[in-house]
Scaffold this active site. Structure first.
Site, PDB file in Angstrom:
ATOM      1  N   THR A 418       0.860  -1.169   0.000  1.00  0.00           N
ATOM      2  CA  THR A 418       0.000   0.000   0.000  1.00  0.00           C
ATOM      3  C   THR A 418       0.903   1.227   0.000  1.00  0.00           C
ATOM      4  O   THR A 418       2.112   1.110   0.181  1.00  0.00           O
ATOM      5  CB  THR A 418      -0.913  -0.049   1.261  1.00  0.00           C
ATOM      6  N   GLY A 503       0.912  -0.905   5.360  1.00  0.00           N
ATOM      7  CA  GLY A 503       1.352  -1.869   6.356  1.00  0.00           C
ATOM      8  C   GLY A 503       0.349  -2.937   6.703  1.00  0.00           C
ATOM      9  O   GLY A 503       0.445  -3.543   7.774  1.00  0.00           O
TER      10      GLY A 503
END
Length: 596
Positions: A418, A503
């Site tokens: 991401t 994360g």
């Protein structure tokens, strides 16, 4: 303080690659290689890189942008310097990120956006999350016996691909808040795609690590494994297909992705994926819509922590953690005291228990949003922290529900590929956007120069447990639960901090820790971002390897926690807003903060 010695050693010691195969979707690139990776950068970019290496904040008076790659940051900075808004700059940044950091986000993925509007003083959140195809069934990720597939058996190929939301979100944000000409926002990305860009250490290491999966599909392999070998660091990489896609989008808007030849190519690639085809259709693409959601804001130390509600669990879970901690004096304890981390860790465990039970797409299942962040409920949950050791048992609470419903606990695995963008423009507008394709390189399917997501694997592979339905189960048109937590921290009606991170499900811990470090422990944004990670979601305390966090292993074990010292790879980007703008970029990745 933990942060001081960590920053002192950061420039000397490269963080190692993640070792745990199941959750190591996005590894750490050697920070020492950053200077060569962006050789020839503008003086402003080079100064920002040098400042990050030295652990210093970026400082500006007028505007600022922080994101995961200097080339993308420069594209956004060019727009802001020309008088564009934060929404304009986001379009330029995202277009470049999809080229230079394709493993993390792009046109084939989805995003959540939080916007503070300076003119009206309001916070708005936009949901650009992917949706499940209309042909999806509860058995989508189960074998013939009804048992969940192995994770990567589900991920790689067309089965895992949801309807992309990022192009529509880019267009919707620009329609609402942009002032620059739409077509002009893609110039830097098109030029880089045609002329080529230098492959960064991070991209090269991730391609090498994922070579076997990337090799399964001809188009993907030809791009990332030319001649059968992984892309080399420093190699010049061109992507003419991506340039043509961006030209179409610049001329036609987002409909270029959702209708016509590009849409047909997306559907054909998904439905004919060798060994693992999917069910997404042209109708799914044409019917996709960005949704405005009610922001979730939770008070903490005189601030309002505002973010994205369901289908994201980010703002609710970050808000629960901070809400439970509001009655404890973390400032007096400080970041070195294991008692601080006992409180933070167990507050996180309690919040994650609620997340697993109650949080999902609120268009499909009732989510007790107000009950989960009700001050009385959080005070009741905080009472469980009034101990002198780690909690032996953690279970979901019973927030006030406007429906009497029973849900089973979820077991979805969310992996950390991401990216996050934080922007403040000269008018005082602020944007926090977290953008993703889920696992590194998503489904590994590439179409017209960009990768397609594997976002559907954020759903629970099981639909029920012991006859009780799971809120985050697969349903047609539903959006999978996410941990993305784009956040704007408000004080007295004005933004004071714009922050977020990649994360996976650890995003929540990364963001909560950084807010605590900034508000309670008085760290500037660069210190708060760079300080070592200690994250507890489900009982085991993950401590960041190679940092001073490891020194807390024994004290936390003595308090009753299971300990796992491992690599923890965030990608925090933040801007603090006061008399001036101060920006921070995560030293674990290649990004910078840049302003004027």
């Amino acid at each position: 303080m933990i942060v001081r010695s960590f920053l002192a050693t950061l420039a000397l010691v490269a963080l190692p690659l993640a070792a745990q195969a199941q959750e190591a979707a996005d590894a750490v690139a050697p920070e020492a290689a950053t200077d060569t990776a962006f050789a020839g950068a503008s003086p402003a970019v080079q100064a920002a890189l040098d400042a990050k290496q030295a652990g210093e904040t970026a400082v500006a008076q007028d505007w600022m942008v922080a994101a995961a790659n200097p080339l993308a940051v420069q594209a956004g900075a060019d727009i802001l310097a020309a008088g564009g808004t934060a929404a304009d700059a986001m379009v330029a940044v995202q277009a470049v990120l999809g080229l230079v950091e394709p493993q993390s986000s792009g046109l084939g993925g989805g995003a959540f956006l939080v916007w503070f509007d300076a003119a009206s003083g309001t916070v708005t959140t936009l949901d650009g999350r992917e949706t499940a195809p209309r042909a999806a069934t509860p058995r989508l990720f189960q074998d013939a016996d009804g048992e969940p597939l192995q994770f990567f058996d589900a991920v790689v190929g067309g089965r895992s691909v949801g309807t992309p939301g990022t192009p529509a979100l880019m267009e919707e944000a620009h329609r609402r808040w942009g002032t620059a000409n739409w077509g002009s926002l893609f110039g830097d990305a098109i030029a880089l795609a045609e002329d080529g860009f230098s492959v960064s250490p991070r991209l090269a290491s991730l391609v090498a690590r994922d070579a076997e999966r990337l090799s399964r599909f001809e188009t993907t392999a030809a791009y990332f494994l030319p001649g059968g070998e992984p892309l080399a660091e420093g190699a010049m990489l061109q992507n003419p297909d991506y340039a043509e896609t961006l030209r179409a989008m610049a001329a036609q808007g987002a409909r270029a992705i959702y209708q016509g030849p590009i849409a047909e190519a997306i559907v054909d690639t998904i439905r004919t994926a060798p060994g693992n085809p999917g069910v997404l259709s042209l109708d799914d693409l044409e019917l996709y819509a960005v949704k405005e959601r009610e922001p979730v804001c939770v008070p903490y130390r005189g601030h309002d922590i505002c973010g994205m509600g369901p289908p994201s669990s980010g703002a609710l879970t970050v808000g629960q953690i901070l809400g439970m901690l509001d009655s404890f004096d973390l400032a007096a304890l400080g970041p070195d005291d294991p008692e601080s981390w006992r409180l933070i860790g167990d507050a996180s465990r309690l919040a994650f228990a609620d997340r697993g039970r109650y949080m999902a797409d609120s268009d499909f299942v009732p989510v007790p949003v107000s009950g989960l962040v009700d001050p009385d409920y959080l005070a009741e949950r905080a009472g469980l922290l009034e101990t002198d050791a780690a909690l032996e048992n953690v279970a979901p609470g019973e927030p006030t529900f406007d429906h009497a419903l029973l849900w089973a606990d979820d077991e979805a695995l969310e992996l950390p590929s991401t990216s996050h963008i934080s922007i403040v423009d000269s008018a005082g507008n602020a944007l926090s956007m977290t953008t993703t394709i889920e696992n590194a390189f998503g489904s590994r399917l590439m179409v017209r120069g960009f990768l397609l997501n594997n976002e559907l694997t954020d759903f629970s592979f099981r639909s029920h447990r012991d006859g009780v339905p799971i809120a985050n189960r697969v349903e047609p048109g539903k959006r999978p639960r996410s941990s993305m937590a784009p956040t704007i921290v408000m004080r007295d009606g004005a933004p004071v901090l714009v922050i977020g991170s990649p994360g996976g499900s650890r995003i929540i811990g990364y963001v909560a820790k950084s807010i605590i470090a900034h508000i309670d422990w008085g760290m500037n944004v660069q210190q708060a971002i760079a300080m070592p990670h200690l994250v507890n979601r489900f009982g085991t305390f993950d401590l960041e390897d190679g940092t001073d966090a490891a020194a807390l292993a024994q004290p936390l074990a003595d308090l009753g926690f299971e300990i796992n010292v491992r690599d923890l790879n965030s990608g925090l980007h933040a801007i603090a807003i006061g008399d001036r703008l101060e920006g921070g970029a995560d030293p674990r990745r290649e990004g910078i903060a840049l302003g004027q």
